[in-house]
Write an enzyme that holds these catalytic residues in place. Structure first.
Site, PDB file in Angstrom:
ATOM      1  CG  HIS B  41       0.140  -1.824 -10.694  1.00  0.00           C
ATOM      2  ND1 HIS B  41       1.045  -1.082  -9.975  1.00  0.00           N
ATOM      3  CD2 HIS B  41      -1.051  -1.673 -10.056  1.00  0.00           C
ATOM      4  CE1 HIS B  41       0.430  -0.517  -8.943  1.00  0.00           C
ATOM      5  NE2 HIS B  41      -0.832  -0.859  -8.972  1.00  0.00           N
ATOM      6  CG  HIS B  92       1.075   6.198  -6.290  1.00  0.00           C
ATOM      7  ND1 HIS B  92       0.148   7.195  -6.335  1.00  0.00           N
ATOM      8  CD2 HIS B  92       0.420   5.085  -6.711  1.00  0.00           C
ATOM      9  CE1 HIS B  92      -1.015   6.715  -6.739  1.00  0.00           C
ATOM     10  NE2 HIS B  92      -0.880   5.433  -6.973  1.00  0.00           N
TER      11      HIS B  92
END
Lengths: 286, 775
Positions: B41, B92
């Site tokens: 990430h 998300h």
């Protein structure tokens, strides 16, 4: 309309309009912009800057948003802030006060609207529509019945104005079954939801929230305090009008294609409400 | 409360590398910190080499490329001030799968910080969404997630006061166990007032301190970055603590106060830096802002305002929302503290919220974290900010599939169209448009749903519009990863062309499964290649020869179910454009009876991956539409110029659904009246023999080859034909706008489709009402 022209000419000597920034409101800057376009100075004033306010400003606008996160109910917490005491004082002196959306909720929770007694007489309850609840953002039409409010004179009786709404709690209600008929009789419901042709209705989809008598705005008996759910600052310029609403305003918007870029910023349907407000501020304290 | 250090996801090799870098065993805080920093990430360790290899990030429209929190595109000059558009894109996905409302809300909360910390005034958000099949085996679950996500986005953005400028919606069973919630935020900034994410160079002369402002730090969002870097394991409840807690109310006040601070510092020429706190919390933010300024930082955890007692390794990296970090000169810090804590009174409006000095920047280029007098982290800045690279293996290219040709007798075409309009992927997104605030800030010129792209006038008095669209078709991505990337860019460029905008740049979000799987990694590489080819082939309308630049973006891997099936390869594009004269934009609904309707673009019978094949024949195999680059790019630039010059009355692109579907949308769009539908008018009559394709009616009408439908008067018609001649692309005058609000298609001297407008509207309008009821 002559009153508005006079007000505009005299704007340099007039006191500015305060747009109160409670924590969590979010329409303060475009509301101040709309006031300026109406020819008046406007300042965004933080909720905790209360010193000398009454003397400095000629009128107060409580803009839309989510003050204090709508905790308990929209407007409840903000209505307890000291600055609202100053707004009440200004109202008593006859200054024009405009509450838009969350600002309308604050005025109702503060007991200024409808203001017939010292108590909170009405409320803005959660929207009630067949098949859906909650927040709703769209354009609607309202019909003007200026009545006691500062809109009368500046706006034509029976005028139909397209305006956007965006709220989850916009249903004017009261425990007292006789209150709303009395308000209507007393000219205290200056704006009501209607069809594009001007037919008033309290039924969905014309009335987007289930408001009693299709009320979109209420004013106090004296007419200087107005609480409205639609957002006139989002309809203050022609570019903001969606062409899909049709009618005179939709046509005006479509005609832009043949027009000039500067036409984009000509007054929209909501501008007249700011004109009326500024006109009332120009007349000063009675 | 978290008091035991959770599992570390670093590989054995990475752990050895860490020991080598530090010259010793890492402390608990260091281990947590590097676990976050070296996660997929944060580090882009699998994707970085591919992105660098392919994506053009520079050009005449670029002010700031991808190395900052957000990219910035040159927008326009007005009254002597140059303005830029700040643009950022995030996913998300995992948080939204676990807790849809909070996950999606914090998606908006996080992406807007990237824009605000660059000095941008927020002017909009967009939300490309992919959900599971709402008619399949897990329909209830998919519907619950879809509703929750929309609710979360609405609650956060509406309260924050940022208008929704669009999005797109797609339902497919490949997202049953892994929804995609991508979020874009855009801002407006004066170009000489961009806020750097760096300690200013002046810091070497004057002492600079680290001011932390916002919500008190707690354990929420601890482990969020690492959660996003692995496959969700089905133990969704265990991951809930890693989802952050949203608070748009505090964020609104914080953003207003922060802009006030920027304004005061900039007016007085005080250099400063600002960065938002996202993945990796305080430790990551402070390291990065120090590194970019060429300095080090010492953080004192005892001075960090906490909401609860938490151990140092949590305080250092937790992803508590609604926080920003500032690098300020010591001489300015008292004023900054007073602004946040007294003038805007953060401590009174939110329990524990405040600004506090929590460290200082140092000439020594080390990141030190102190806790109760002890040093719990001490590493060279380069060690922290040098990201590892993970070599991934690319699998063999998938075989080219053969597309079946499902035909329909002409009399069944009308029924097929109605079924497509009533399908989740074809229906109206009106329930979303009414749940989102499209009007706040008062800049709206074209709202989502009114046209193929939204347009705002962000500078008052200036007629130059900023246009935005998001696109990506997972049906194509699933069939051919390259085509998924290429078509996403083409569709976005066509959408901008429809409202007369010229492209400025792109922010992308690339959603794939587990990159350690060679097949998935080759999907990713293919998508990036397709995207890259499209931005080069299309290029800037007003600056030919330059590719459309990619100025920011996000890669989201590990979007995969516990049983191992990855989501459909989903590169999602947000393209920003410029409209020179806002008075010339057009909506997509048909307007004047008697006007001509033109088709731009050849029909070739491409039906692989089409909405028609999916809905009517249940066939999702085959190959996506071929791309005729020269013709299609010439056509889209010409259409953009034509509309931009005010010569079109309505324009809509042909993409998913094909030509007949696009025409139906141009009719039903008239029905979305504020006070309910009274009457649908005008309508259209078209004659498909005028196209002369040699294809069957169904192949002509449902083919998804890129193109446009344009309504023009005589003057517009002449201009369009002349442009086609010059540009070498085909146009066909296929019919006209009719008084009667109906859709009529004629072929071979007969009427083969004749559908009433109200009938079309009801099918389209009702498609998603059930799914989003009660949002």
């Amino acid at each position: 309309m002559r009153k508005i022209e006079t007000a505009r000419r005299g704007d340099r000597e007039r006191r500015p309009i305060a747009v109160i920034q409670f924590p969590g409101v979010n329409c303060e800057f475009e509301t101040a912009r709309a006031v300026r376009s109406a020819g008046f100075a406007a300042e965004v004033v933080r909720w905790n800057r209360t010193e000398g306010m009454l003397e400095k400003y000629g009128g107060f606008i409580l803009p839309g948003g989510f003050s204090y996160q709508d905790r308990v109910r929209g407007g409840v917490i903000a209505s307890r802030e000291p600055v609202v005491g100053i707004v009440c004082e200004a109202a008593a002196r006859g200054m024009p006060i405009l509450g838009i959306c969350n600002g309308a909720q604050i005025l109702v929770e503060a007991g200024l609207i409808p203001g017939r007694t010292d108590k909170v007489e009405a409320a803005l309850a959660p929207n009630k529509m067949p098949g859906r609840t909650g927040y709703h953002c769209d354009w609607v039409f309202v019909r003007v019945d200026g009545g006691a409010s500062f809109l009368s004179g500046a706006l034509g009786e029976g005028d139909v104005i397209p305006l956007p709404i965006a709220h989850g709690e916009g249903r004017f209600v009261s425990n007292d079954a006789e209150l709303f008929p009395a308000l209507l009789g007393g000219g205290q419901i200056p704006l009501r939801y209607c069809t594009a042709e001007g037919e008033v209705s309290a039924e969905s989809p014309v009335c987007p929230n289930g408001s009693l008598l299709g009320a979109a705005a209420l004013c106090n008996e004296e007419g200087n305090v107005l609480a409205m759910m639609p957002h006139p600052e989002r309809a203050a310029y022609l570019y903001q009008v969606p062409d899909r609403i049709g009618g005179a305003w939709g046509d005006r918007k479509s005609a832009l294609l043949e027009g000039d870029a500067s036409d984009l910023f000509r007054p929209g349907p909501g501008a007249v409400l700011f004109d009326a407000f500024c006109c009332a501020a120009a007349e000063g304290v009675s | 409360m978290i008091d035991i250090a959770p599992d570390i996801t670093l590989s054995g090799k990475e752990r050895s590398e860490l020991i080598r870098l530090l010259g010793r065993e890492p402390s608990t805080v260091e281990l947590q910190l590097f676990d976050v920093l070296w996660s997929e990430h944060c580090s882009y360790k699998s994707s970085r080499p591919t992105l660098k290899e392919f994506l053009p990030t520079e050009g005449p429209t670029v002010l700031q490329g991808p190395e900052e929190d957000a990219g910035i595109l040159h927008f326009t000059e007005w009254q002597g001030v140059r303005y830029g558009l700040v643009i950022a894109h995030e996913s998300h996905n995992h948080p939204s799968q676990i807790l849809p409302v909070e996950g999606a809300a914090t998606g908006i909360g996080g992406i807007v910080r990237d824009v605000v910390c660059m000095g941008g005034e927020l002017i909009g958000v967009l939300d490309p969404l992919r959900f599971g099949d709402v008619n399949g085996k897990r329909a209830d679950h998919s519907i619950a997630i879809a509703r929750g996500v929309v609710k979360g986005i609405a609650q956060y953005a509406n309260a924050l006061g940022v208008p929704n400028l669009g999005g797109d919606l797609f339902f497919d069973r490949s997202f049953d166990q892994n929804c995609l919630v991508n979020v874009v935020a855009v801002g407006l900034v004066e170009e000489d007032r961009v806020v750097p994410s760096a300690v200013p160079r002046a810091a070497t002369g004057e002492k600079y301190v680290f001011l932390l402002v916002g919500k008190p730090t707690d354990s929420t969002g601890f482990g969020g970055a690492t959660m996003a870097s692995r496959v969700l394991d089905g133990e969704e409840t265990e991951n809930r603590g890693a989802v952050q807690v949203p608070d748009p109310f505090l964020k609104r006040v914080l953003n207003v106060a922060l802009h006030d601070l920027y304004d005061r510092a900039q007016r007085r020429g005080i250099p400063f830096g600002c960065k938002d706190l996202g993945a990796g919390g305080i430790a990551c933010m402070a390291s990065e802002i120090a590194d970019r300024g060429g300095v080090g930082v010492t953080i004192d955890l005892d001075r960090v305002p906490l909401a609860e007692e938490i151990p140092p390794f949590v305080a250092a990296v937790a992803e508590t929302q609604e926080r920003y970090g500032l690098a300020l000169p010591a001489s300015f810090v008292e004023e900054a503290l007073a602004l946040f804590n007294e003038e805007y009174d953060l401590p009174s409006i939110y329990r524990g919220a405040r600004a506090a000095v929590v460290g200082e920047f140092t000439e020594e280029r080390r990141v030190k974290i102190l806790f109760k007098g002890e040093t719990v982290c001490d590493a060279a800045v380069e060690a922290i900010t040098t990201a590892p690279v993970a070599a991934r293996v690319e699998g063999a290219a998938p075989e080219t599939a053969v597309t079946a040709r499902h035909d329909l007798p002409p009399e069944k075409i009308g029924g097929a169209l109605l079924a497509m309009l009533a399908s989740p992927n074809g229906g109206s997104a009106e329930p979303l448009f009414r749940s989102y605030d499209q009007e706040v800030k008062g800049n709206a010129l074209l709202r989502p749903g009114e046209a193929d792209a939204s347009v705002i006038l962000p500078i008052h008095g200036c007629p130059v519009g900023a246009a935005f669209t998001v696109d990506g078709n997972p049906r194509y991505g699933a069939l051919d990863p390259w085509a998924g990337g290429a078509h996403a860019v083409l569709e976005a460029a066509r959408n901008l062309a429809c409202i007369g905008a010229a492209p400025l740049g792109i922010t992308d979000c690339l959603n794939y499964g587990n990159p350690e799987d060679p097949e998935v990694f080759s999907q990713f590489r293919g998508g990036v290649r397709g995207l890259c080819e499209a931005v080069r082939r299309i290029g800037l309308r007003d600056d030919p020869g330059h590719p459309i630049p990619v100025v920011s973006g996000n890669v989201s891997f590990y979007n995969q179910s516990e049983t191992g099936s990855a989501v459909a390869p989903s590169p999602v594009i947000c393209m920003a454009g410029i409209v020179l004269d806002g008075a010339n934009v057009v909506t997509l609904r048909l307007k004047e009876p008697g006007d001509a309707i033109f088709l731009v673009g050849r029909r070739r019978g491409d039906l692989g991956g089409s909405l028609y094949h999916d809905v009517v024949h249940g066939d999702r195999a085959g190959a996506p539409p071929r791309i005729a680059w020269d013709e299609e790019t010439a056509a889209l630039h010409a259409v953009s110029a034509l509309v931009g010059d005010g010569l079109a009355r309505a324009c809509h692109d042909i993409g998913a659904g094909g030509m007949l579907f696009a025409l139906a949308e141009m009719i039903v769009a008239a029905g979305a009246l504020p006070a309910g539908v009274s009457q649908i008018a005008p309508g259209a009559t078209i004659e498909i023999d005028r196209i002369g394709t040699g294809l069957s009616p169904a192949e002509t009408l449902f083919c998804e080859a890129g193109g446009f439908l344009i309504e023009v008067d005589d003057k517009g018609a002449r201009a369009l034909c002349a442009a086609a001649e010059r540009g070498g692309f085909p146009v066909f005058r296929i019919g006209e706008v009719t008084e009667r609000g109906a859709l009529e298609v004629r072929s071979g001297g007969e009427t083969i489709v004749n559908l009433d407008g109200a009938c079309l509207f009801d099918a389209w309008d009702g498609a998603l009402r059930g799914v989003f009821q009660g949002v």
